[in-house]
Design a protein around this motif. Sequence first.
Motif, short mmCIF file in Angstrom:
data_model
loop_
_atom_site.label_atom_id
_atom_site.label_comp_id
_atom_site.label_asym_id
_atom_site.label_seq_id
_atom_site.Cartn_x
_atom_site.Cartn_y
_atom_site.Cartn_z
N ASP A 59 -12.12 0.64 -6.30
CA ASP A 59 -13.58 0.59 -6.13
C ASP A 59 -14.16 1.50 -5.06
OD1 ASP A 59 -12.36 -0.93 -4.13
OD2 ASP A 59 -13.97 -2.40 -4.05
N MET A 60 -13.32 2.06 -4.18
CA MET A 60 -13.87 2.97 -3.15
C MET A 60 -12.76 3.82 -2.55
SD MET A 60 -14.76 0.50 0.13
CE MET A 60 -15.71 -0.66 -0.84
N ASP A 61 -13.17 4.92 -1.95
CA ASP A 61 -12.22 5.80 -1.29
C ASP A 61 -11.64 5.08 -0.07
OD1 ASP A 61 -11.23 8.73 -1.06
OD2 ASP A 61 -11.96 8.24 0.96
N SER A 62 -10.34 5.23 0.15
CA SER A 62 -9.69 4.50 1.25
C SER A 62 -10.29 4.86 2.61
CB SER A 62 -8.18 4.75 1.23
OG SER A 62 -7.91 6.13 1.26
N SER A 63 -10.66 6.14 2.81
CA SER A 63 -11.25 6.50 4.12
C SER A 63 -12.63 5.86 4.29
CB SER A 63 -11.29 8.02 4.31
OG SER A 63 -12.01 8.63 3.28
N VAL A 66 -11.85 2.35 5.42
CA VAL A 66 -11.47 2.34 6.84
C VAL A 66 -12.71 2.44 7.72
CG1 VAL A 66 -10.25 3.61 8.66
CG2 VAL A 66 -9.16 3.30 6.41
N ARG A 67 -13.60 3.37 7.39
CA ARG A 67 -14.83 3.57 8.17
C ARG A 67 -15.67 2.28 8.17
NH1 ARG A 67 -16.18 7.59 5.47
NH2 ARG A 67 -14.96 9.10 6.63
N LEU A 82 -2.79 3.37 6.61
CA LEU A 82 -2.96 3.81 5.23
C LEU A 82 -1.60 3.75 4.54
CD1 LEU A 82 -5.08 5.06 3.28
CD2 LEU A 82 -4.21 7.30 3.97
N CYS A 83 -1.56 3.24 3.33
CA CYS A 83 -0.30 3.13 2.59
C CYS A 83 -0.38 4.04 1.36
CB CYS A 83 -0.10 1.68 2.18
SG CYS A 83 1.54 1.35 1.54
N LEU A 84 0.52 5.03 1.30
CA LEU A 84 0.50 6.02 0.22
C LEU A 84 1.78 6.00 -0.59
CD1 LEU A 84 -0.15 7.81 3.21
CD2 LEU A 84 -1.47 8.96 1.47
N SER A 85 1.66 6.37 -1.88
CA SER A 85 2.87 6.46 -2.71
C SER A 85 3.51 7.83 -2.58
CB SER A 85 2.55 6.13 -4.16
OG SER A 85 1.36 6.72 -4.56
N GLU A 86 2.77 8.82 -2.08
CA GLU A 86 3.35 10.12 -1.77
C GLU A 86 2.60 10.74 -0.61
OE1 GLU A 86 1.14 12.98 -5.01
OE2 GLU A 86 2.88 11.83 -5.66
N LEU A 87 3.28 11.60 0.13
CA LEU A 87 2.69 12.20 1.32
C LEU A 87 1.48 13.05 0.92
CD1 LEU A 87 3.23 12.14 4.31
CD2 LEU A 87 4.59 14.21 4.06
N ASP A 88 0.31 12.71 1.45
CA ASP A 88 -0.93 13.43 1.17
C ASP A 88 -1.63 13.63 2.51
OD1 ASP A 88 -3.56 14.17 0.65
OD2 ASP A 88 -3.76 12.87 -1.10
N LEU A 89 -1.41 14.81 3.11
CA LEU A 89 -1.95 15.07 4.45
C LEU A 89 -3.47 15.00 4.49
CD1 LEU A 89 0.46 17.89 5.68
CD2 LEU A 89 0.44 15.48 6.30
N GLY A 90 -4.13 15.42 3.42
CA GLY A 90 -5.60 15.35 3.37
C GLY A 90 -6.07 13.91 3.48
N ALA A 91 -5.46 13.03 2.68
CA ALA A 91 -5.85 11.61 2.70
C ALA A 91 -5.54 10.99 4.07
CB ALA A 91 -5.11 10.84 1.60
N ALA A 98 -11.51 8.49 10.04
CA ALA A 98 -12.32 7.29 9.82
C ALA A 98 -11.93 6.15 10.76
CB ALA A 98 -12.19 6.85 8.36
N GLY A 99 -10.75 6.27 11.40
CA GLY A 99 -10.35 5.23 12.36
C GLY A 99 -8.97 4.64 12.14
#
Length: 124
Positions: A59-63, A66-67, A82-91, A98-99
Amino acid sequence: MEMARCLIVDDSSVIRKVAKRILTSAEMMVTEAANGQEAIDMSAHEMADIIIVDSSLPDMDSSDLVRRLMALPADFKPVILLCLSELDLGAIMRAKRAGAKGYMLKPFTRSQLLEHFREFRFAA
């Protein structure tokens, strides 16, 4: 010592259940949210000490989540990972701006999850 509170925000009920089983103990109460809005509603009522946010919520962007969590009026700011399924430096960078305090990759093991928690638990 007061019981620590952890909120797991993930649209996968399997991920939530695994993380809850790993983290729930005499010292830790774990709650779950299936999406960002549910996490905001729960946090507005009672802020968790640490919040694990899935990087791809329905429903929304993770950042954005967080904000919004960091902007809620509370006696303290939560530690957000933040919990990711693959390394995504941008995310990761967007979430940190965002904190968020850090990130972790899934699938995670019990020891990885507990290590992340120990690392940030007393840094809050």
